[in-house]
Write a protein that holds these residues in place. Sequence first.
Motif, PDB file in Angstrom:
ATOM      1  N   LEU A  67       0.837  -1.200   0.000  1.00  0.00           N
ATOM      2  CA  LEU A  67       0.000   0.000   0.000  1.00  0.00           C
ATOM      3  C   LEU A  67       0.872   1.250   0.000  1.00  0.00           C
ATOM      4  CD1 LEU A  67      -2.896   0.936  -0.042  1.00  0.00           C
ATOM      5  CD2 LEU A  67      -2.879   0.986   2.452  1.00  0.00           C
ATOM      6  N   GLY A  68       2.005   1.160   0.710  1.00  0.00           N
ATOM      7  CA  GLY A  68       2.926   2.294   0.737  1.00  0.00           C
ATOM      8  C   GLY A  68       3.501   2.594  -0.627  1.00  0.00           C
ATOM      9  N   GLN A  69       3.773   1.557  -1.402  1.00  0.00           N
ATOM     10  CA  GLN A  69       4.273   1.763  -2.756  1.00  0.00           C
ATOM     11  C   GLN A  69       3.240   2.495  -3.603  1.00  0.00           C
ATOM     12  OE1 GLN A  69       5.482  -1.971  -4.423  1.00  0.00           O
ATOM     13  NE2 GLN A  69       7.010  -2.371  -2.843  1.00  0.00           N
ATOM     14  N   LEU A  70       1.997   2.088  -3.472  1.00  0.00           N
ATOM     15  CA  LEU A  70       0.929   2.772  -4.199  1.00  0.00           C
ATOM     16  C   LEU A  70       0.820   4.226  -3.748  1.00  0.00           C
ATOM     17  CD1 LEU A  70      -1.732  -0.065  -4.170  1.00  0.00           C
ATOM     18  CD2 LEU A  70      -0.774   0.975  -6.225  1.00  0.00           C
ATOM     19  N   GLU A  71       0.901   4.437  -2.437  1.00  0.00           N
ATOM     20  CA  GLU A  71       0.815   5.794  -1.916  1.00  0.00           C
ATOM     21  C   GLU A  71       1.965   6.640  -2.442  1.00  0.00           C
ATOM     22  OE1 GLU A  71       1.153   8.057   2.382  1.00  0.00           O
ATOM     23  OE2 GLU A  71       0.191   6.100   2.290  1.00  0.00           O
ATOM     24  N   GLY A  72       3.185   6.074  -2.398  1.00  0.00           N
ATOM     25  CA  GLY A  72       4.340   6.812  -2.899  1.00  0.00           C
ATOM     26  C   GLY A  72       4.203   7.137  -4.375  1.00  0.00           C
ATOM     27  N   ALA A  73       3.688   6.172  -5.161  1.00  0.00           N
ATOM     28  CA  ALA A  73       3.493   6.402  -6.589  1.00  0.00           C
ATOM     29  C   ALA A  73       2.493   7.522  -6.834  1.00  0.00           C
ATOM     30  CB  ALA A  73       3.019   5.112  -7.256  1.00  0.00           C
ATOM     31  N   LEU A  74       1.401   7.522  -6.087  1.00  0.00           N
ATOM     32  CA  LEU A  74       0.374   8.547  -6.265  1.00  0.00           C
ATOM     33  C   LEU A  74       0.903   9.931  -5.921  1.00  0.00           C
ATOM     34  CD1 LEU A  74      -2.674   6.609  -4.790  1.00  0.00           C
ATOM     35  CD2 LEU A  74      -2.449   7.398  -7.151  1.00  0.00           C
ATOM     36  N   LEU A  75       1.669  10.020  -4.836  1.00  0.00           N
ATOM     37  CA  LEU A  75       2.213  11.318  -4.439  1.00  0.00           C
ATOM     38  C   LEU A  75       3.185  11.844  -5.491  1.00  0.00           C
ATOM     39  CD1 LEU A  75       2.834  10.741  -0.615  1.00  0.00           C
ATOM     40  CD2 LEU A  75       0.881  11.842  -1.718  1.00  0.00           C
ATOM     41  N   CYS A  76       4.031  10.962  -6.003  1.00  0.00           N
ATOM     42  CA  CYS A  76       4.996  11.384  -7.013  1.00  0.00           C
ATOM     43  C   CYS A  76       4.305  11.767  -8.317  1.00  0.00           C
ATOM     44  CB  CYS A  76       6.010  10.268  -7.244  1.00  0.00           C
ATOM     45  SG  CYS A  76       7.425  10.786  -8.236  1.00  0.00           S
ATOM     46  N   LEU A  77       3.349  10.954  -8.750  1.00  0.00           N
ATOM     47  CA  LEU A  77       2.615  11.255  -9.977  1.00  0.00           C
ATOM     48  C   LEU A  77       1.836  12.558  -9.859  1.00  0.00           C
ATOM     49  CD1 LEU A  77       1.341   7.670 -10.872  1.00  0.00           C
ATOM     50  CD2 LEU A  77       2.977   9.035 -12.188  1.00  0.00           C
ATOM     51  N   ASN A  78       1.317  12.827  -8.668  1.00  0.00           N
ATOM     52  CA  ASN A  78       0.589  14.071  -8.449  1.00  0.00           C
ATOM     53  C   ASN A  78       1.504  15.269  -8.647  1.00  0.00           C
ATOM     54  OD1 ASN A  78      -1.720  15.700  -7.476  1.00  0.00           O
ATOM     55  ND2 ASN A  78      -0.408  16.060  -5.704  1.00  0.00           N
ATOM     56  N   ARG A  79       2.729  15.170  -8.154  1.00  0.00           N
ATOM     57  CA  ARG A  79       3.671  16.274  -8.320  1.00  0.00           C
ATOM     58  C   ARG A  79       4.072  16.441  -9.784  1.00  0.00           C
ATOM     59  NH1 ARG A  79       7.682  15.940  -3.032  1.00  0.00           N
ATOM     60  NH2 ARG A  79       6.028  15.993  -1.468  1.00  0.00           N
ATOM     61  N   LEU A  80       4.295  15.336 -10.477  1.00  0.00           N
ATOM     62  CA  LEU A  80       4.605  15.414 -11.901  1.00  0.00           C
ATOM     63  C   LEU A  80       3.450  16.043 -12.681  1.00  0.00           C
ATOM     64  CD1 LEU A  80       6.229  11.892 -12.404  1.00  0.00           C
ATOM     65  CD2 LEU A  80       7.418  14.083 -12.530  1.00  0.00           C
ATOM     66  N   ALA A  81       2.223  15.630 -12.333  1.00  0.00           N
ATOM     67  CA  ALA A  81       1.037  16.155 -13.021  1.00  0.00           C
ATOM     68  C   ALA A  81       0.911  17.658 -12.830  1.00  0.00           C
ATOM     69  CB  ALA A  81      -0.218  15.440 -12.526  1.00  0.00           C
ATOM     70  N   LYS A  82       1.226  18.138 -11.633  1.00  0.00           N
ATOM     71  CA  LYS A  82       1.130  19.577 -11.366  1.00  0.00           C
ATOM     72  C   LYS A  82       2.105  20.362 -12.247  1.00  0.00           C
ATOM     73  CE  LYS A  82      -0.530  19.364  -6.594  1.00  0.00           C
ATOM     74  NZ  LYS A  82      -1.746  20.159  -6.798  1.00  0.00           N
ATOM     75  N   ILE A  83       3.298  19.808 -12.447  1.00  0.00           N
ATOM     76  CA  ILE A  83       4.270  20.488 -13.305  1.00  0.00           C
ATOM     77  C   ILE A  83       3.805  20.474 -14.758  1.00  0.00           C
ATOM     78  CG2 ILE A  83       6.643  20.455 -14.151  1.00  0.00           C
ATOM     79  CD1 ILE A  83       7.466  19.234 -11.495  1.00  0.00           C
ATOM     80  N   LEU A  84       3.293  19.323 -15.209  1.00  0.00           N
ATOM     81  CA  LEU A  84       2.772  19.244 -16.574  1.00  0.00           C
ATOM     82  C   LEU A  84       1.657  20.261 -16.787  1.00  0.00           C
ATOM     83  CD1 LEU A  84       2.598  15.353 -17.023  1.00  0.00           C
ATOM     84  CD2 LEU A  84       4.147  16.915 -18.231  1.00  0.00           C
ATOM     85  N   ARG A  85       0.785  20.372 -15.806  1.00  0.00           N
ATOM     86  CA  ARG A  85      -0.349  21.296 -15.904  1.00  0.00           C
ATOM     87  C   ARG A  85       0.137  22.746 -15.934  1.00  0.00           C
ATOM     88  NH1 ARG A  85      -5.805  21.192 -15.203  1.00  0.00           N
ATOM     89  NH2 ARG A  85      -6.795  22.973 -14.193  1.00  0.00           N
TER      90      ARG A  85
END
Length: 721
Positions: free
Chosen positions: A398-416
């Motif tokens: 579950l932690g891996q999923l959480e870490g992935a979501l947090l990282c992807l969220n930050r990447l998405a914010k930069i893309l946006r």
Amino acid sequence: MSKGKKHGNSRHLRKPQLAQMVIDYFSQHNGEIVDVRNLFRTLGLNTHPSKLLCMDVLDDLVMQDFIVEREPLRYERTGQPTAKERKQQEADERRQQLMQKTFVGRMDVRKDFAFLLIDNREVGGDIFIPKNQLRGAKTGDKVTARIVDWPEGARNPVGRVVEVLGRAGDNETEMHAILAEFNLPYTYPKNVEEAANQISGQITPGDVAEREDLRDRLTFTIDPRDAKDFDDALSFREITSSKSPNSKLYEVGVHIADVSHYVTEGSVIDKEAMRRGTSIYLVDRTVPMLPERLCNLICSLRPNEDKLTYSVIFEMNDKAEVKRWHLAHTVTRSDRRFTYEEVQALLEARGEASPEDYQAPGDHTTPLPGSNFSQNAGQDKDTPWFDAITEEQKSSPLGQLEGALLCLNRLAKILRQRRFQKGAVDFDRPEVRFDIDEKGKPLGTYIKVAKDANKLIEEFMLLANRTVAESIGRVPKGKKAKVLPYRIHEQPDQEKLANLSQFVTKFGRKLKYTGTKTEISHNLNKLLHDVHGSKEQNLVEMVALRAMMKAKYSTVNIGHYGLAFDYYTHFTSPIRRYPDLMVHRLLSRYAEGGRSANAEKYEALCELSSENEQTAALAERASIKYKQVEFMADKIGKPFDGIISGVTEFGIYVELNDNHCEGMIPLRDLDDDFYEFDERNYQLWGKRHHRRFTLGDPIRVRVARANLDKKQLDFILDPEQ
């Protein structure tokens, strides 16, 4: 008796009478050259004034292109109809179109006859149904019907019932009636269902051998809580750069259901999907483009099941810069199905959500102690990213999923952020949704707001769509790109932008609407940002949206203005959109070295898909309108505060503040003055008392009428207004 005598005394002929005589003569002698002297003799024109009048008629008919002068005083009919013939022809054609159309209405059955009561201006009345064409329909039934005859001079056409949908007012009946009204299907043809049932969905060793096996990647879907067709998934892993071992790189996979593997071009399933063009989303249901066995079972990327996918796999750094990417047919396996609400709660708990998300309506999760996310994360070289996630979080499932979501969220914010810097337009408007019970009855309304969880998925889908479009469309100078359906969006209408600029000055706002595409986009975004939270926000957003053109599909690429992309297509939703399925097939074809597809064929498919999309949107709005009227039906006479959301020559549209239902105050009910419509200033104004009703004004109304058949909600001004 001479032929001339039957027309009476030529001295008393008037021009309209003579014109009809000449027209009749040329119609009887179509294809012949008519000498004017023979015409005089035949029509009995034996006086000088009558001959001059005839020459005047001939000149008029030449001007109307009804006849042509082949030689001096020798004429021939051109084949073009007269004004009277054109009018009759248009009337006949209008009836023949109408006779091919399906009508939806409510039956009124009497002892010896019946009528289908419809609200259709083209017909201008109800449809007469003979008793032997009722198919068992009774008074109060909703039915579909076709016109079979329209006798000359008859006010009402004659029709036959095609299908009895059920009792008016029943939810299932009314939703089917909305679909039928727009000629949209609500059931699947039996042969299409049977074809879908023949597809096993089993993934063979041969399938795996031909594909890139990504089942070991951490993979998940994020969808609405009531979704059943999961057509996209994300995978994530941290990788090491061979060139820079100390720098962070992330492999992000955008995995899309490989519908084209199961739906072959030209098959019965494909033809039905092409005809539908898109899934249709009504208030209480989804009418899928593909049979349920495919969209909800075989193709859906359900958790803990191996699936065939078509994937765009990116290698990105912590600045969201794509270092490498490739497109591949893959086998994937989703580890977890998330809802948007679950992901949003996680982002908010970790302090990773945008500030505006915490201010949006609804419940929010309080950030956990120690949350230290900065909105500028990733912009600074020294900002730690994945390091902010603990080793324990990285190691547990579950932690891996959480870490992935947090990282992807930050990447998405930069893309946006990068997208808006390049000129994308920010039109994230809240949407009204209904809470409904198991019978479809609306219990209340709520506002759906796109938050970071939605935007996370959106940005990676946009990235995949743009990347595959560029891979085909961007070619070296002098080379011709292969055919691909693009999603295109033209620049805003300049006249409408000028009107918007003039309109916002009433609120002390400014909009410069000239300059480059990027400059205009930045100016629009600044305006939308400045009005956020103000009383005129909804109004300005609405008028700005009207200035925008509609996006559509085309093989002729002009870019996508709203997204600020030079190349853009739809690749990410082949379960619910036919253009995505076309794109998948063409990408596969070109990857194998295939020649460019036929441009005319695919342009026609693009036009059909654009039309289907617009029709589906109209049906969706009709279902929302029906539920609004149904929700307000027991509130007749009650007062509500609202805002003027539209002004037309027919009346004033009002959106209520507390439930966002919209209705109209008809102009006929504004009987205290004579009101005129000022289109430029979006207002009605009274000529005698000078009272003005302007777009955006607050207003207090009472519910006057709720007509479910017409999906029409009428208000009147509150007496205390």
